[in-house]
Design an enzyme around this catalytic site. Structure first.
Site, PDB file in Angstrom:
ATOM      1  N   HIS A  30      68.918  79.424  89.332  1.00 44.78           N
ATOM      2  CA  HIS A  30      68.160  80.671  89.356  1.00 44.78           C
ATOM      3  C   HIS A  30      69.115  81.859  89.258  1.00 44.78           C
ATOM      4  CE1 HIS A  30      63.798  80.182  90.767  1.00 44.78           C
ATOM      5  NE2 HIS A  30      64.196  78.987  90.372  1.00 44.78           N
ATOM      6  N   THR A  65      68.343  76.285  81.769  1.00 45.15           N
ATOM      7  CA  THR A  65      67.658  76.715  80.549  1.00 45.15           C
ATOM      8  C   THR A  65      68.680  77.216  79.537  1.00 45.15           C
ATOM      9  OG1 THR A  65      65.741  77.360  81.880  1.00 45.15           O
ATOM     10  CG2 THR A  65      65.834  78.208  79.631  1.00 45.15           C
ATOM     11  N   GLY A  97      62.369  77.166  80.950  1.00 42.74           N
ATOM     12  CA  GLY A  97      62.674  78.445  81.575  1.00 42.74           C
ATOM     13  C   GLY A  97      61.484  79.209  82.120  1.00 42.74           C
ATOM     14  N   GLU A  98      61.804  80.206  82.937  1.00 39.76           N
ATOM     15  CA  GLU A  98      60.814  81.099  83.520  1.00 39.76           C
ATOM     16  C   GLU A  98      61.323  82.524  83.423  1.00 39.76           C
ATOM     17  OE1 GLU A  98      60.990  78.867  87.108  1.00 39.76           O
ATOM     18  OE2 GLU A  98      58.893  78.280  86.961  1.00 39.76           O
ATOM     19  N   ASN A 101      64.013  84.340  85.757  1.00 41.27           N
ATOM     20  CA  ASN A 101      65.453  84.199  85.571  1.00 41.27           C
ATOM     21  C   ASN A 101      65.931  84.606  84.189  1.00 41.27           C
ATOM     22  OD1 ASN A 101      65.809  82.826  88.197  1.00 41.27           O
ATOM     23  ND2 ASN A 101      64.588  81.229  87.213  1.00 41.27           N
ATOM     24  N   GLY A 169      53.705  68.895  81.355  1.00 41.36           N
ATOM     25  CA  GLY A 169      52.590  68.733  80.426  1.00 41.36           C
ATOM     26  C   GLY A 169      52.709  67.455  79.615  1.00 41.36           C
ATOM     27  N   THR A 186      57.852  67.867  88.702  1.00 40.41           N
ATOM     28  CA  THR A 186      57.680  68.259  90.103  1.00 40.41           C
ATOM     29  C   THR A 186      56.378  67.695  90.645  1.00 40.41           C
ATOM     30  OG1 THR A 186      56.618  70.335  89.448  1.00 40.41           O
ATOM     31  CG2 THR A 186      58.996  70.379  89.815  1.00 40.41           C
ATOM     32  N   ARG A 272      48.979  69.432  96.684  1.00 39.80           N
ATOM     33  CA  ARG A 272      50.119  69.966  95.952  1.00 39.80           C
ATOM     34  C   ARG A 272      51.431  69.780  96.716  1.00 39.80           C
ATOM     35  NH1 ARG A 272      48.741  73.369  91.886  1.00 39.80           N
ATOM     36  NH2 ARG A 272      50.665  74.568  92.095  1.00 39.80           N
TER      37      ARG A 272
END
Length: 323
Positions: A30, A65, A97-98, A101, A169, A186, A272
């Site tokens: 991160h 990433t 990636g997100e 970050n 996915g 996850t 979750r």
């Protein structure tokens, strides 16, 4: 979770984990923490080098990433260096990636399909470098998103690190099965995870590969504490991310996450993330994921009570798990 602990503490906990029976470490990559109160965000490659020196098990960046902050060639060099220093211990986790970050370098933040295409092209570049460098020759690349001028890695182990692709996915999982050395995902509902593993296996078969020979890795968040009330308090304060039932990929600031975290309620963790003081409930939960087909599970206890967690799980949980 390098978002939660100073790097020296994280390295110390990795060492303590090994003394309590854990056999590997996954570290987050991160640039910013999820939430301001988490308070940290160390550079993962620096921390991994120290973890390698202080432990004997496997280790890798849970997901890095190689598309925005770092060119795939730089990630390949960092990974090859660790694998040269610690043979047969380091693996490379790759994700799409997100924004939290990756937006910091000021690039356009694309939609999900482009991020995934970038990720797979990055895997191609890294694999080209690994393969050519082991053979002592140069390589180059020109694709839709990346260019690599003729070059090689000059520090390279005899065996390249395994490249594991992170996905949540089914379409990406099948694609990963065709090209990656393994899969990372996850925690999620059991049926969703079972479907994900099935699609990964389908992709491996499409490419003439044995899916059972490929690592299937799970990052499992949990909240354990001596009481249920403390476990839930840790979940709500330290890891409300686990109760957010929406995509987080486009959120750019820890302060935005802080605002969203105020909407998370205890019931949002149901299905979750397990929140409990009972080690046996956690053992059964972990066992069910092993039975689904995961062969490596990295546990993240979301509270700050790491030493206590490592001791209790090393004594009461790990010895009772069946591979």
């Amino acid at each position: 979770m390098l978002e939660q602990f100073p790097p020296s503490d994280a390295v110390g906990y990795a060492e303590l984990a090994e003394r309590n029976g854990f056999t590997g470490v996954m570290a987050t990559d991160h640039f910013q923490p999820w939430l301001p109160q988490q308070g940290q965000s160390a550079h993962v490659w620096s921390v991994l080098g120290a973890i390698g020196a202080r432990t004997t098990g496997d280790f890798g960046p849970g997901v890095t990433t190689p598309t925005f902050r770092s060119h795939p060639a730089i990630v390949a060099q960092a990974s090859a260096t660790l694998a040269s220093m610690y043979p047969d211990r380091h693996w490379l986790g790759i994700g799409s990636g997100e924004a939290l970050n990756e937006h910091v370098v000021g690039e356009y933040w694309p939609e999900a399909h482009e991020r995934i295409d970038r990720m797979f092209e990055a895997v191609e570049v890294i694999r080209k470098l690994f393969t050519a460098s082991i053979a002592g020759r140069e390589t180059r690349h020109r694709g839709p998103y990346f260019r690599l001028e003729t070059t090689r890695l000059w520090t390279m182990p005899k065996t390249a690190p395994k490249i594991l692709v992170a996905t949540a996915g089914p379409v990406t999982a099948r694609r990963a099965g065709k090209v990656a050395d393994g899969l990372i995902t996850t925690g999620a509902p059991y049926d969703r995870l079972a479907a994900l593993l099935a699609r990964f296996a389908d992709g491996a078969r499409d490419a003439g590969r044995d899916a059972n020979a490929l690592p299937r890795v799970l990052q499992l968040h949990l909240s354990w504490a001596p009481t249920d009330e403390e476990a839930m308090r840790n979940a709500l304060v330290e890891w409300p991310i686990g109760g957010m039932r929406f995509s987080r990929s486009d959120i750019r600031s820890p302060f935005e996450f802080e605002q969203l975290a105020r909407t998370v309620r205890p019931e949002d963790f149901d299905g979750r993330m397990l929140v409990s003081a009972d080690p046996d409930l956690h053992r059964a939960h972990i066992q069910r994921h092993l039975d689904l087909g995961f062969d490596r599970i990295y546990l993240h206890n979301v509270g700050r009570n790491q030493a206590e967690f490592l001791e209790v799980f090393g004594r009461d949980v790990l010895p009772r798990l069946r591979a």
